[in-house]
Design a protein around this motif. Sequence first.
Motif, short mmCIF file in Angstrom:
data_model
loop_
_atom_site.label_atom_id
_atom_site.label_comp_id
_atom_site.label_asym_id
_atom_site.label_seq_id
_atom_site.Cartn_x
_atom_site.Cartn_y
_atom_site.Cartn_z
N MET A 1 0.85 -1.34 0.16
CA MET A 1 0.00 0.38 -0.21
C MET A 1 0.57 1.42 -0.17
O MET A 1 1.79 1.26 -0.28
CB MET A 1 -1.24 -0.22 0.72
N SER A 2 0.39 2.98 0.60
CA SER A 2 0.80 3.89 -0.26
C SER A 2 1.65 4.22 1.61
O SER A 2 1.45 3.36 1.94
CB SER A 2 0.42 4.72 -0.45
N THR A 3 2.53 5.23 1.01
CA THR A 3 3.01 5.56 2.59
C THR A 3 1.61 6.38 4.10
O THR A 3 2.47 6.67 4.67
CB THR A 3 3.88 6.55 2.60
N HIS A 4 1.01 6.70 3.84
CA HIS A 4 -0.86 6.45 4.27
C HIS A 4 -0.28 5.61 5.19
O HIS A 4 -0.11 4.12 5.55
CB HIS A 4 -1.41 6.85 3.83
N ASP A 5 -0.61 6.14 6.93
CA ASP A 5 -1.23 5.08 8.35
C ASP A 5 -1.91 4.49 7.93
O ASP A 5 -3.43 5.38 8.56
CB ASP A 5 -0.44 5.87 9.14
N TRP A 6 -1.83 3.04 7.69
CA TRP A 6 -3.67 2.78 7.43
C TRP A 6 -3.88 2.06 8.76
O TRP A 6 -3.56 1.14 9.43
CB TRP A 6 -3.08 1.43 5.75
N LYS A 8 -6.42 -0.69 9.89
CA LYS A 8 -7.77 -1.74 9.35
C LYS A 8 -9.15 -1.30 10.09
O LYS A 8 -9.02 -1.30 10.97
CB LYS A 8 -7.33 -3.03 9.85
N SER A 9 -9.91 -1.97 9.38
CA SER A 9 -11.49 -1.88 10.18
C SER A 9 -11.13 -3.16 11.76
O SER A 9 -11.02 -3.86 10.99
CB SER A 9 -12.90 -2.45 9.12
N SER A 10 -12.29 -2.15 12.27
CA SER A 10 -12.76 -3.18 12.72
C SER A 10 -13.35 -4.69 12.96
O SER A 10 -13.79 -5.32 14.02
CB SER A 10 -12.80 -2.47 14.38
N TYR A 11 -14.29 -4.25 12.27
CA TYR A 11 -15.11 -5.39 11.75
C TYR A 11 -15.07 -6.41 10.93
O TYR A 11 -14.96 -7.31 10.53
CB TYR A 11 -16.47 -4.50 11.30
N CYS A 12 -13.09 -6.39 10.81
CA CYS A 12 -12.91 -7.39 9.31
C CYS A 12 -12.12 -8.54 10.51
O CYS A 12 -11.71 -8.43 11.40
CB CYS A 12 -11.35 -6.80 9.41
N GLN A 13 -12.15 -9.21 9.83
CA GLN A 13 -11.59 -11.05 10.53
C GLN A 13 -10.68 -11.58 10.15
O GLN A 13 -10.22 -10.93 8.84
CB GLN A 13 -13.34 -11.96 10.40
N GLU A 14 -9.41 -11.99 10.97
CA GLU A 14 -8.18 -12.22 10.21
C GLU A 14 -8.63 -13.19 9.08
O GLU A 14 -9.28 -14.30 8.77
CB GLU A 14 -7.70 -13.47 11.41
N ALA A 17 -11.07 -10.44 3.36
CA ALA A 17 -11.16 -9.05 2.97
C ALA A 17 -11.85 -7.90 4.27
O ALA A 17 -12.57 -8.49 3.94
CB ALA A 17 -11.42 -8.92 1.19
N CYS A 18 -10.26 -7.22 3.67
CA CYS A 18 -10.73 -5.75 4.43
C CYS A 18 -10.88 -4.64 4.57
O CYS A 18 -9.71 -4.43 3.58
CB CYS A 18 -9.75 -6.07 6.00
N VAL A 19 -11.79 -3.20 5.10
CA VAL A 19 -11.61 -2.23 4.29
C VAL A 19 -10.04 -1.59 5.40
O VAL A 19 -9.82 -2.18 6.69
CB VAL A 19 -12.36 -1.46 4.40
N HIS A 20 -9.23 -0.47 4.49
CA HIS A 20 -8.08 -0.18 5.56
C HIS A 20 -8.52 1.73 5.33
O HIS A 20 -9.06 1.81 4.29
CB HIS A 20 -6.76 -0.27 5.13
N THR A 31 -9.00 1.90 1.41
CA THR A 31 -9.07 1.13 -0.26
C THR A 31 -9.48 -0.87 0.95
O THR A 31 -9.67 -0.64 1.83
CB THR A 31 -6.95 1.02 -0.05
N GLU A 32 -9.70 -1.66 -0.03
CA GLU A 32 -9.25 -3.13 0.29
C GLU A 32 -8.70 -3.83 0.17
O GLU A 32 -7.26 -3.79 -0.93
CB GLU A 32 -11.18 -3.06 0.07
N SER A 33 -8.54 -4.81 0.90
CA SER A 33 -7.15 -5.36 1.07
C SER A 33 -7.11 -6.72 0.15
O SER A 33 -6.08 -6.56 -1.11
CB SER A 33 -7.08 -6.19 2.30
N SER A 34 -8.46 -6.68 -0.65
CA SER A 34 -8.97 -7.93 -1.61
C SER A 34 -8.42 -7.38 -2.73
O SER A 34 -8.56 -8.34 -3.81
CB SER A 34 -9.83 -9.26 -1.59
N ASP A 35 -8.53 -5.79 -2.66
CA ASP A 35 -8.77 -5.07 -4.90
C ASP A 35 -6.62 -5.51 -5.43
O ASP A 35 -5.95 -4.69 -4.57
CB ASP A 35 -8.38 -4.29 -4.30
N LEU A 36 -6.74 -6.50 -5.65
CA LEU A 36 -5.47 -6.83 -6.35
C LEU A 36 -4.89 -5.17 -7.25
O LEU A 36 -3.73 -5.39 -7.42
CB LEU A 36 -5.61 -7.92 -7.54
N THR A 37 -5.70 -4.63 -8.12
CA THR A 37 -5.51 -3.26 -8.32
C THR A 37 -5.16 -2.18 -7.61
O THR A 37 -4.59 -1.45 -7.65
CB THR A 37 -6.90 -2.80 -8.69
#
Length: 60
Positions: A1-6, A8-14, A17-20, A31-37
């Motif tokens: 990912m980029s240089t931002h301080d990301w 992870k959503s607290s609703y994400c299970q280990e 796919a997670c929203v960051h 962004t979403e962790s499963s998005d390959l783009t």
Amino acid sequence: MSTHDWQKSSYCQEGDACVHVAATAETVHLTESSDLTRAILSTHPDTFATLLRALKKNDD
């Protein structure tokens, strides 16, 4: 990912796919962790707050 301080959503299970989210005073990045783009959606903090309020309202 980029240089931002990301954060992870607290609703994400280990392993799922997670929203960051990365935020500054001027912009919220999503962004979403499963998005390959590695696409990043950027919006104004007020717009993001409106989205969160709407999601929480629909969660009731």
